[in-house]
Design a protein around this motif. Structure first.
Motif, short mmCIF file in Angstrom:
data_model
loop_
_atom_site.label_atom_id
_atom_site.label_comp_id
_atom_site.label_asym_id
_atom_site.label_seq_id
_atom_site.Cartn_x
_atom_site.Cartn_y
_atom_site.Cartn_z
N GLU A 33 -8.96 23.98 -33.40
CA GLU A 33 -8.02 23.64 -34.48
C GLU A 33 -6.90 24.66 -34.58
OE1 GLU A 33 -7.85 21.08 -36.68
OE2 GLU A 33 -9.76 20.08 -36.34
N THR A 36 -2.68 26.97 -30.52
CA THR A 36 -1.39 26.33 -30.31
C THR A 36 -1.09 26.17 -28.82
OG1 THR A 36 -0.25 28.46 -30.43
CG2 THR A 36 -0.42 27.20 -32.48
N ASP A 37 -1.92 26.78 -28.01
CA ASP A 37 -1.83 26.67 -26.56
C ASP A 37 -3.24 26.88 -26.02
OD1 ASP A 37 -1.67 27.45 -23.78
OD2 ASP A 37 0.47 27.76 -24.06
N ASP A 41 -4.73 30.53 -25.73
CA ASP A 41 -5.59 30.86 -26.87
C ASP A 41 -7.07 30.70 -26.57
OD1 ASP A 41 -3.23 31.29 -28.26
OD2 ASP A 41 -3.25 29.33 -29.24
N ALA A 74 -0.95 21.83 -25.34
CA ALA A 74 -0.13 22.53 -26.34
C ALA A 74 -0.71 22.43 -27.76
CB ALA A 74 1.30 22.01 -26.31
N GLY A 75 -2.01 22.47 -27.87
CA GLY A 75 -2.66 22.43 -29.17
C GLY A 75 -3.10 21.03 -29.56
N ASP A 77 -2.63 19.08 -32.30
CA ASP A 77 -1.67 18.11 -32.84
C ASP A 77 -0.79 17.54 -31.74
OD1 ASP A 77 -2.53 18.12 -35.50
OD2 ASP A 77 -1.31 19.88 -35.96
N ARG A 78 -0.34 18.38 -30.84
CA ARG A 78 0.50 17.90 -29.73
C ARG A 78 -0.31 17.01 -28.79
NH1 ARG A 78 4.98 19.69 -26.55
NH2 ARG A 78 5.59 17.76 -25.53
#
Length: 89
Positions: A33, A36-37, A41, A74-75, A77-78
């Protein structure tokens, strides 16, 4: 009422994508969650990225393309947005 259904569908599908990432990347849900990457990450390599795409296709029934890997990594959401666009959700 329809907006509630759409939100629930989004939440359900997003949770499925998260669960696939958790399983493939051997990560905690909170880490997925927060990422972002995924590559940076969660220390995901290209083989795991491909496994992620293959499993998303299988679980969600959405044909994805190798060109989408950067967006899918890219996370959460993306990744959701990319799958949703491809699936026409």
């Amino acid at each position: 009422m329809d907006n509630m259904r759409i939100d629930t569908d989004r939440a359900t599908r997003r949770a499925l994508i998260r669960d696939v990432a958790v399983a493939i990347f051997s990560a905690e849900p909170a880490a997925v969650e927060a990422a972002t990457d995924f590559e940076k990450d969660l220390d995901v390599d290209s083989l795991l990225a491909v496994e992620f795409v293959v499993e998303l296709e299988s679980v969600l029934g959405v044909p994805l393309h190798v060109d989408q890997i950067p967006a899918l990594m890219a996370g959460l959401d993306r990744a959701y947005d990319t799958v949703a666009e491809t699936a026409g959700w």
